[in-house]
Design a protein around this motif. Sequence first.
Motif, short mmCIF file in Angstrom:
data_model
loop_
_atom_site.label_atom_id
_atom_site.label_comp_id
_atom_site.label_asym_id
_atom_site.label_seq_id
_atom_site.Cartn_x
_atom_site.Cartn_y
_atom_site.Cartn_z
N ARG A 141 11.35 6.69 -2.37
CA ARG A 141 11.32 5.16 -1.80
C ARG A 141 9.70 5.63 -1.38
O ARG A 141 9.03 7.32 -1.78
CB ARG A 141 11.56 6.02 -0.34
CG ARG A 141 12.27 4.65 -0.18
CD ARG A 141 13.07 4.97 1.33
NE ARG A 141 14.05 4.24 1.09
CZ ARG A 141 15.40 3.87 0.42
NH1 ARG A 141 15.63 5.54 -0.05
NH2 ARG A 141 16.62 3.36 1.13
N PRO A 142 8.36 4.93 -1.39
CA PRO A 142 7.01 5.65 -1.64
C PRO A 142 7.12 5.96 -0.03
O PRO A 142 8.10 6.52 1.37
CB PRO A 142 6.48 4.19 -0.83
CG PRO A 142 7.00 2.97 -1.39
CD PRO A 142 9.11 3.49 -1.16
N SER A 143 5.64 6.07 0.68
CA SER A 143 5.69 6.27 2.10
C SER A 143 5.38 5.82 2.91
O SER A 143 5.83 4.40 3.09
CB SER A 143 3.87 7.02 1.64
OG SER A 143 2.84 6.10 2.33
N GLU A 144 5.92 6.00 4.77
CA GLU A 144 6.31 5.16 5.66
C GLU A 144 4.82 4.00 5.20
O GLU A 144 5.16 2.96 5.65
CB GLU A 144 5.86 6.47 6.77
CG GLU A 144 6.12 5.51 8.21
CD GLU A 144 6.39 5.94 8.98
OE1 GLU A 144 7.46 6.89 9.70
OE2 GLU A 144 5.22 5.96 9.88
N LYS A 145 3.93 4.27 5.66
CA LYS A 145 3.05 3.29 5.32
C LYS A 145 3.32 2.24 4.43
O LYS A 145 3.02 1.38 4.45
CB LYS A 145 1.53 3.73 6.23
CG LYS A 145 0.11 2.75 5.40
CD LYS A 145 -1.00 3.29 5.32
CE LYS A 145 -2.39 2.76 5.68
NZ LYS A 145 -1.80 1.01 4.94
#
Length: 273
Positions: A141-145
Amino acid sequence: MARLTHSPLVSVLMSVHNSANYLEGALESIIHQTYQNFEFLITDDCSTDESPSIILRYAERDDRIRFFRNEENQGLTKSLNDMLQRAEGDLIARMDADDISRLRRFECQVSAFEEEPIPDVVFSNTRLIDKNGDLICISWRPSEKQIVDQLGQRCYIPHPTVMTRAEAIRGAGGYDESYWTGQDHDLWERMKADGADFRYLPDVLLDYRLNPDSVRAESSDDYWFEVSNWCIWNQDRWQSLAYLDRLTTWQRVQILVKMMVPHFVLRYRGQTR
């Protein structure tokens, strides 16, 4: 924002349809959570296998389980909304009948709701397991943002890992029953539009099963080809080679070609769970 005080604090929602092969593992993983202040709402959506009897057996020995049966097959979306109306907890947790929650899942998620600012939605990373329960790979997954920014374009929020404030999900109107699938993506988009705060826990808190139904595999070859693709999409390219001996010659060629393609290209067409 009001503090979370109700008991049970967490209402777990699970809809079941012909999941007897995996159901006991899913039930056990919830019942034995380290965090125990929850109720467990389970709806059988007209299963024709042994699912109802399995649920009933667990419900008879655990009074936290509230068992409902649909007279007609309603699908996941309506079953979830029905349980959402019945839920008594301040927090709503999702669970699927073929997955395995890690023992500290609820403990970790409830702790996140005790931090300021209090989030509206908490979700986690997963690891993928195959139909036999064997590890495939850890999800990427990418970052939370980035996850939140990309809602509406692609969804990196795995539905069965989600825990959300009941007030927030009800305030957004619950699940849109015009969706037979993708109802979670639509819900997160609407909650985001309402200003909901999303919190990503990068720890693996759920084993997400790729069963033949979930990957729409029509044959064993197709299933393992899809599993190989999931490895590539989740940035574990070398693991995809572990399944080559189960693939057709043409499928092997496709996998080897995809191993050469940069991930930023593949991820726009791939899937992450």
